[in-house]
Write an enzyme that holds these catalytic residues in place. Structure first.
Site, mmCIF file in Angstrom:
data_model
loop_
_atom_site.group_PDB
_atom_site.id
_atom_site.type_symbol
_atom_site.label_atom_id
_atom_site.label_comp_id
_atom_site.label_asym_id
_atom_site.label_seq_id
_atom_site.Cartn_x
_atom_site.Cartn_y
_atom_site.Cartn_z
ATOM 1 N N LYS A 53 0.846 -1.185 0.000
ATOM 2 C CA LYS A 53 0.000 0.000 0.000
ATOM 3 C C LYS A 53 0.890 1.246 0.000
ATOM 4 O O LYS A 53 2.063 1.174 0.315
ATOM 5 C CB LYS A 53 -0.917 0.015 1.232
ATOM 6 N N HIS A 54 0.293 2.383 -0.308
ATOM 7 C CA HIS A 54 1.056 3.624 -0.322
ATOM 8 C C HIS A 54 1.449 4.012 1.101
ATOM 9 O O HIS A 54 0.697 3.787 2.060
ATOM 10 C CB HIS A 54 0.245 4.749 -0.954
ATOM 11 N N GLU A 55 2.630 4.575 1.217
ATOM 12 C CA GLU A 55 3.122 5.019 2.519
ATOM 13 C C GLU A 55 2.200 6.109 3.075
ATOM 14 O O GLU A 55 1.641 6.912 2.325
ATOM 15 C CB GLU A 55 4.549 5.564 2.367
ATOM 16 N N ASP B 273 4.659 2.827 -4.025
ATOM 17 C CA ASP B 273 5.115 4.184 -4.344
ATOM 18 C C ASP B 273 6.124 4.214 -5.478
ATOM 19 O O ASP B 273 6.523 5.299 -5.919
ATOM 20 C CB ASP B 273 5.741 4.831 -3.100
#
Length: 658
Positions: free
Chosen positions: A291-293, A302
């Site tokens: 998942k995105h940071e 990312d």
């Protein structure tokens, strides 16, 4: 006792000489009555004991939730993904407050979990049960409720579905000891990733073995004997065999203008980025690193979008060079660039606003920025700059000029000057623009970050410009910082200010294309310049970030598309492109399959995976929605289907270009 007294008394009377038979009979009857009474009392006492035991069994489960003698009692809680169970056993007399702080949350405030009651009587414990996140290490803080004083802190990384106990003991009057004990071992949630990797590795080995077997002379002769020569050549020279660089230019997608002698490594790199993008967009098995940071830092999710932008820039350089050398007028090329950018932008608006399936789009909640919209903006700016400095001939340059070794940069200095001006605008707006209620140059997430001092300053100038220019309801409403940092402000990671740095990313990819053009077929020089650019950009990133996640001048941040984010991902892109170029186009050890096929139909695959995300076979009802294994299997199957679809489209020569 009465029975014993009666017996003793009877014995004393029986010793008399003048005692009659009637008297002895009456004493015997009295003794028998006393025995019956005593037996009844014994039975009533036993009944009372049984009744007390039954009541104790009924009350014990309820009482055990509040009090425990010496062993922890875990409440039967159904844990979800990335959760662990914690039982706090308090041996202190006073109540305590338990708070938590994630190791991933930079400069955050402790968040209260609940109150643990003190022990009511000696030998009993105050017990409370909690559910904690197992994604990142946590710091637990215990404070006294009487004087609001910190008693102790515990740093621990809880495992998924593990059961833990936290014992709070009073060693002395002023010293409190806190110890975490593992009561139930956690599960290995990363094991499905290893299994999936081994499965795909075995498939790759079988695929390579099949190619090797088909290439044997014995197999060739056998196939020739079974089928026609034309069919045999089709099987041998298909995409299961050696790669062919001479691919028709109409097969490109972003941008669709490409040279006929096309580098297979570029489509392979684009396809690799796209496949990872599809996988993480589908959920990535619900693992946090897919998942995105939340804010600063990098995860796998990312990486892929900037690489996609980078390769788009490389394709722009090769495509426009071909058109210019063919003598196509600049105004006609610019018209095509503008029209394609407009198509990309409108397509992006439709993709990210799926409510159009239920009726007309609502302007009140229409999100304007998005992935394809940013691609469109970056494409039109980078292509226009390159068209401005494009040269008809590259083989008539004076080789004795002092600038000749750096011709791939110095020949295009006006475009570089424009990019530097754009980057200066980004720096000035980011660090000098006054934002109401926020400090100048603020790059934080707001919410509980920065100790809660700037809760409504999410993104600083970038968020403020989007809200002022586009409106609060026309940007992304659920940024990745909302969960960890508890931000309340909408923020769009594809916003206006970050688009300037995406242009820089595109232009760095365009520079890779210039290297390929100026050093055509000189593999050593191409790879050495890729390495030099990667090294220089890595040094710049090290300076900007101070080699840290949160303490640099400009941290790596995907939400902001910060300058260090662009330099870091461009460094990675040059290095990866160098490796793929060497393996695919120089040594030809790898044909680029299967990533080559999605790279040839990138826009179709991206739009298709967004539109058909919730349809079978890309998604189905799971028996356990809280299982990493099921989510990972579903997301991998969905991604593999899109790779298969891209292969079938390639074989049928179906390519979607805009």
């Amino acid at each position: 006792m009465k029975r014993e007294k009666g017996i003793k008394k009877g014995k004393r009377k029986g010793g008399g000489a003048g005692e009659s038979n009637e008297e002895r009979r009456s004493e015997a009857e009295a003794e028998e009555k006393n025995m019956v009474v005593d037996r009844g009392r014994d039975l009533s006492a036993a009944a009372r004991a049984v009744l007390v035991a039954v009541l104790a069994l009924c009350v014990a489960p309820h009482a055990a939730q509040q009090l425990s003698p010496s062993h922890p009692h875990h409440r039967s809680t159904v844990l979800k993904m990335d959760e662990a169970s914690l039982t706090v056993n308090n041996e202190l007399q006073s109540d305590i407050v338990l708070s938590w702080l994630s190791d991933h949350c930079f400069r955050c405030l402790f968040q209260p979990l609940g109150v643990v009651p003190g022990r009511p009587v000696p030998g009993m414990l105050g017990v409370a049960n909690f559910v904690l996140s197992s994604q990142h290490p946590l710091t637990l803080q215990l404070n006294s409720t009487k004087i609001n004083q910190e008693l102790c802190r515990v740093y621990f990384h809880f495992g998924e579905h593990g059961n833990y106990s936290l014992w709070v003991k009073n060693l002395t009057d002023s010293d409190v000891n806190c110890t975490v004990v593992v009561d139930g071992e956690p599960v290995n949630s990363n094991l499905p990733i290893l299994v999936a990797f081994l499965v795909y590795a075995v498939l790759c080995v079988l695929f390579a073995a099949g190619r090797a077997v088909i290439g044997l002379d014995v197999v060739r002769n056998l196939i020739h004997s079974l089928g026609s020569t034309m069919e045999t050549d089709r099987l041998i020279n298909s995409e299961l065999g050696s790669p062919n660089r001479a691919i028709d230019s109409s097969t490109d997608c972003i941008p669709p203008l490409v040279p006929s002698n096309r580098l297979r490594s570029l489509d392979t790199f684009r396809g690799l980025s796209l496949v990872i993008m599809v996988f993480v967009n589908y959920g990535g098995g619900r693992y946090w690193f897919f998942k995105h940071e939340s804010w600063n830092g990098l995860t796998v999710a990312d990486l892929v979008f900037p690489w996609f932008v980078f390769i788009m820039g490389t394709s722009i350089a090769l495509a426009l060079n071909t058109l210019v050398r063919r003598g196509t007028p600049h105004c006609r090329i610019l018209h095509k660039v503008l029209w394609r950018s407009l198509q990309l932008f409108l397509l992006g608006v439709l993709v990210i606003n799926p409510s159009y399936c239920q009726g007309p789009l609502s302007w009140d909640t229409l999100r304007i920025p998005g992935v394809l919209q940013r691609l469109a903006f970056s494409y039109v700016v980078a292509a226009s700059l390159d068209l401005m400095v494009a040269r008809t001939r590259l083989d008539n340059l004076p080789t004795d000029a002092w600038w000749y070794p750096a011709r791939d940069v110095l020949l295009y200095w006006p475009a570089w000057f424009c990019v530097i001006v754009l980057e200066t605008i980004w720096l000035c707006l980011t660090f000098l623009l006054p934002v109401p209620g926020c400090p100048n140059g603020y790059l934080g997430p707001g919410g509980i970050g920065d100790f809660g001092l700037y809760p409504n300053c999410t993104g600083g100038a970038a968020g403020y410009i989007d809200r002022w220019l586009l409106g609060t309801h026309h940007i992304y409403q659920n940024p990745s910082s909302r969960v960890l940092y508890q931000t309340r402000m909408p923020y769009d990671p594809e916003g206006v200010l970050g688009s300037i740095n995406s242009v820089l990313m595109t232009f760095l990819g365009l520079q890779a294309g210039k290297i390929i053009l100026h050093y055509k077929d000189q593999h050593a020089k191409i790879m050495s310049r890729f390495a030099i650019w990667g090294f220089v950009l890595g040094i710049i990133s090290s300076i900007l970030t101070k080699c840290s996640k949160d303490h640099g001048f400009i941290p790596v941040n995907k939400n902001l598309w910060s300058l260090s984010y662009v330099t870091t991902l461009s460094c990675f892109a040059f290095v990866i492109l160098l490796i793929i170029y060497y393996i695919v186009d120089v040594k030809k050890w790898w044909s680029g399959s299967p990533f080559f096929y999605p790279g040839m139909n990138s826009i179709l695959i991206y739009v298709g995976h967004e539109v058909f995300e919730d349809y079978f076979p890309f998604k189905w009802k799971m028996s356990n929605s809280q299982s990493h294994t099921e989510h990972l299997a579903q997301n991998l199957v969905a991604t593999s289907f899109w790779v298969l679809i891209s292969y079938l489209l390639y074989r049928k020569k179906i390519f979607w270009k805009i």
